[in-house]
Structure formats: C-alpha cells, structure tokens
Design an enzyme around this catalytic site. Structure first.
Site, PDB file in Angstrom:
ATOM      1  N   GLN A   9       0.846  -1.145   0.084  1.00 38.49           N
ATOM      2  CA  GLN A   9      -0.039   0.114  -0.045  1.00 38.49           C
ATOM      3  C   GLN A   9       0.710   1.391  -0.068  1.00 38.49           C
ATOM      4  O   GLN A   9       1.834   1.399   0.606  1.00 38.49           O
ATOM      5  CB  GLN A   9      -0.879  -0.054   1.154  1.00 38.49           C
ATOM      6  N   SER A  88       3.772  -6.484   2.826  1.00 37.99           N
ATOM      7  CA  SER A  88       2.659  -6.505   3.339  1.00 37.99           C
ATOM      8  C   SER A  88       1.695  -6.931   2.350  1.00 37.99           C
ATOM      9  O   SER A  88       1.740  -8.198   2.044  1.00 37.99           O
ATOM     10  CB  SER A  88       2.291  -5.083   3.902  1.00 37.99           C
ATOM     11  N   LEU A  89       0.724  -6.272   1.724  1.00 36.78           N
ATOM     12  CA  LEU A  89      -0.260  -6.502   0.618  1.00 36.78           C
ATOM     13  C   LEU A  89       0.606  -7.223  -0.322  1.00 36.78           C
ATOM     14  O   LEU A  89       0.151  -8.281  -0.961  1.00 36.78           O
ATOM     15  CB  LEU A  89      -0.936  -5.262   0.183  1.00 36.78           C
ATOM     16  N   ARG A 113      -9.483  -8.832   2.458  1.00 41.62           N
ATOM     17  CA  ARG A 113      -8.517  -8.297   3.449  1.00 41.62           C
ATOM     18  C   ARG A 113      -8.743  -6.790   3.572  1.00 41.62           C
ATOM     19  O   ARG A 113      -8.831  -6.237   4.863  1.00 41.62           O
ATOM     20  CB  ARG A 113      -6.897  -8.669   3.265  1.00 41.62           C
ATOM     21  N   GLN A 244       0.356 -12.467   9.474  1.00 42.19           N
ATOM     22  CA  GLN A 244       0.859 -11.225   8.749  1.00 42.19           C
ATOM     23  C   GLN A 244       0.095  -9.843   9.453  1.00 42.19           C
ATOM     24  O   GLN A 244       0.541  -8.898   9.768  1.00 42.19           O
ATOM     25  CB  GLN A 244       0.866 -11.069   7.341  1.00 42.19           C
TER      26      GLN A 244
END
Length: 293
Positions: A9, A88-89, A113, A244
């Site tokens: 992100q 992350s993403l 998510r 996570q």
C-alpha cells in the site's frame, strides 16, 4: 539468482496499469475479469481516478495487486524468479506470481482483506508513524515503555521503522523517540494501526477466507513477512499469511536472508520503485531493476 519483489500500500498512482491494458490483450482480459470479480469498475479508477479515489481501502489494495500480478503474468517467460517476496499486501501478489495462488483467488482474498482491515480501523482510533535514524532495538524499547498499544510494525530498512497503535500511544511514543535521538518521528496519513494487535478482528475474518482457499506448491520459495525465511509448504504459507495482519513486516530481515541465500538481483514488479530503494539501503552494491514490458 533473481529475486522478484512486490510493493504494498502507498505505491498507487493515477493511470496505473493503463499501459499494460493497452499493450496486451491478456492484460486487458485480466483487468476486465477483475471488474467482474470485484463488482465495480476498478480499471476506470486506476486509469482515470483521483488520488482520493485511489486512496479508498477497497480500491488501493486490489489496484496494487492487479498492477503487480498482471505485469508478472504478461511478462511470460521473461518472468523467471528464483525467489519472491512482497511487502505486506505485496505478499499476495508474490503468491500469485509464484503460482501458489490462482489470480482470481488472490484478488478475492485481497478484496476481503482490505474490507476487513477497514472495519477494524473503524472500531478504534489508531494510526502509524515513521521513525528515522534510530536502531531497531531503541524503537522497540520506547514502544515497550509507552502506555497503551504501540508496536514496531514495518522494519523497512536499517534506520527506518514504522510503528503502529492507538493514536495517543503513537503521539507519546513519537515524542519519546525524538528525545532518544530520532531524526524524524512522523505520524503517517493512514486510517489505522496495520500490523498491530488492533488488527485482530481483521485477522479472524481473513483466517476464515484463507482457510477456504486452495493453495498449491509454488514454483519457487517465498520469503514471508512473518518468517523472513524461504517457505514452500502451502500450509505454512497460509499460516504466515494470516499471522501477517497482526505481526510486523520484517522486510529488512527478509531482504538480508534472500541475499544470504544467493540473491544477486532484486526486480520490483508493480507500481513505484520504493522497494528498490529499500534494497539499496540494506546493500548499496546489490543490483536492482524495475520489471517492464
């Protein structure tokens, strides 16, 4: 050995992915399939939307995922990873790229998510802050001594760590970090405390969705944010993916481990070039590149 890395992100920009759409019939078909799966015209927002439209959680995460995975797909034989990782993403993009996840399943999970994280953000005022110029241990110590929920969330590179937690706790920690010698301790314009215990409601929701999704054996190892080591077992991948949401992104540690395991070039796949910069902060001599058609 080639290591492919996938952004998270913050990498979004207006016009993202339009060059892919126009250059490849395969990319065009995947973008249009994504519109159907999501139930709204995400391609219009990606190609023509304002910064504010792109910042909507339900848009941002799928948009970055689509840009990354569609690019990896249309590269065809040029995309030849020995290892992958995602910030992350970006871990979901990496798992589609190394064939542990089907494109459609990955997109559905990313959408779920994003919505679960948005709901968790609305339950309690929370935020994140970037801390520059301190050792990781110093930041961790200040977080541990601060009342309320505040934790290390993103180990981005040496001397750059993001903390996450309750608004008041973050503000108090930032002042303490400046007193401890931080070059900067800056609250970020984000809507919630990602990668902290405050994401527990989202973690529970995502766990159910991941449990119902089929994961296959990948074509190469993924270095996951939680474990930082090479993972190929589908069950372990699922466990780490769930963990996570409430655990820190150990990016610095993952990059160092990939280098130790033989990575000689890091190729960023998706919007922006942030990850190339972070790799260079770990090892200035390491080769980096941007994937492109």
């Amino acid at each position: 050995m080639k290591a492919y890395v996938f952004p998270g992100q913050g990498a979004q920009f207006s016009g993202m992915g339009q060059d892919l759409y126009e250059a490849s019939s395969q990319a065009k078909a995947m973008f249009e399939q994504a519109n159907e799966i999501l139930g709204f015209d995400i391609t219009r927002i990606m190609f023509e939307g304002s910064a504010d439209e792109l910042k909507q959680t339900k848009v941002t995460q799928p948009a970055i995922f689509l840009h990354s995975t569609i690019l990896a797909t249309v590269l065809g034989d040029e995309f030849s990873p020995d290892m992958v990782a995602g910030h992350s993403l970006g871990e979901f993009s990496a798992l589609v790229a190394n064939q542990a996840l089907q494109f459609e399943d990955g997109l559905k999970l990313v959408s779920q998510r994003a919505q679960a994280m948005q709901k968790a953000c609305e339950l309690q005022p929370s935020t994140m802050a970037a801390v520059l110029g301190l050792e990781d241990g110093q930041v961790e110590e200040v977080c541990a001594q601060t009342d309320g929920i505040v934790v290390a969330a993103n180990y981005n590179c040496p001397g750059q760590l993001v903390i996450s937690g309750e608004v008041d706790a973050i503000n108090i920690a930032c002042e303490a970090l400046k007193e401890a010698g931080a070059r900067r301790a800056l609250v970020l314009p984000v809507g919630g405390a990602f990668h902290s215990p405050l994401m527990e409601p989202a973690r529970e929701e995502l766990a159910q969705a991941i449990d119902q999704t089929n994961f296959a054996n990948p074509i190469c190892p993924i270095y996951q944010n939680v474990s930082t080591t090479a993972v190929t077992d589908p069950a372990e991948i699922q466990t780490n993916l769930v963990a996570q949401l409430t655990a820190p992104v150990k990016w610095t540690q993952s990059i160092k481990q990939m280098m130790a395991d033989g990575a000689t070039q890091f190729i960023e796949v998706g919007p922006g070039n942030v990850l190339q910069g972070l790799v260079k902060k770990v090892d200035r001599q390491m080769g980096t590149a941007k994937a492109a058609l």
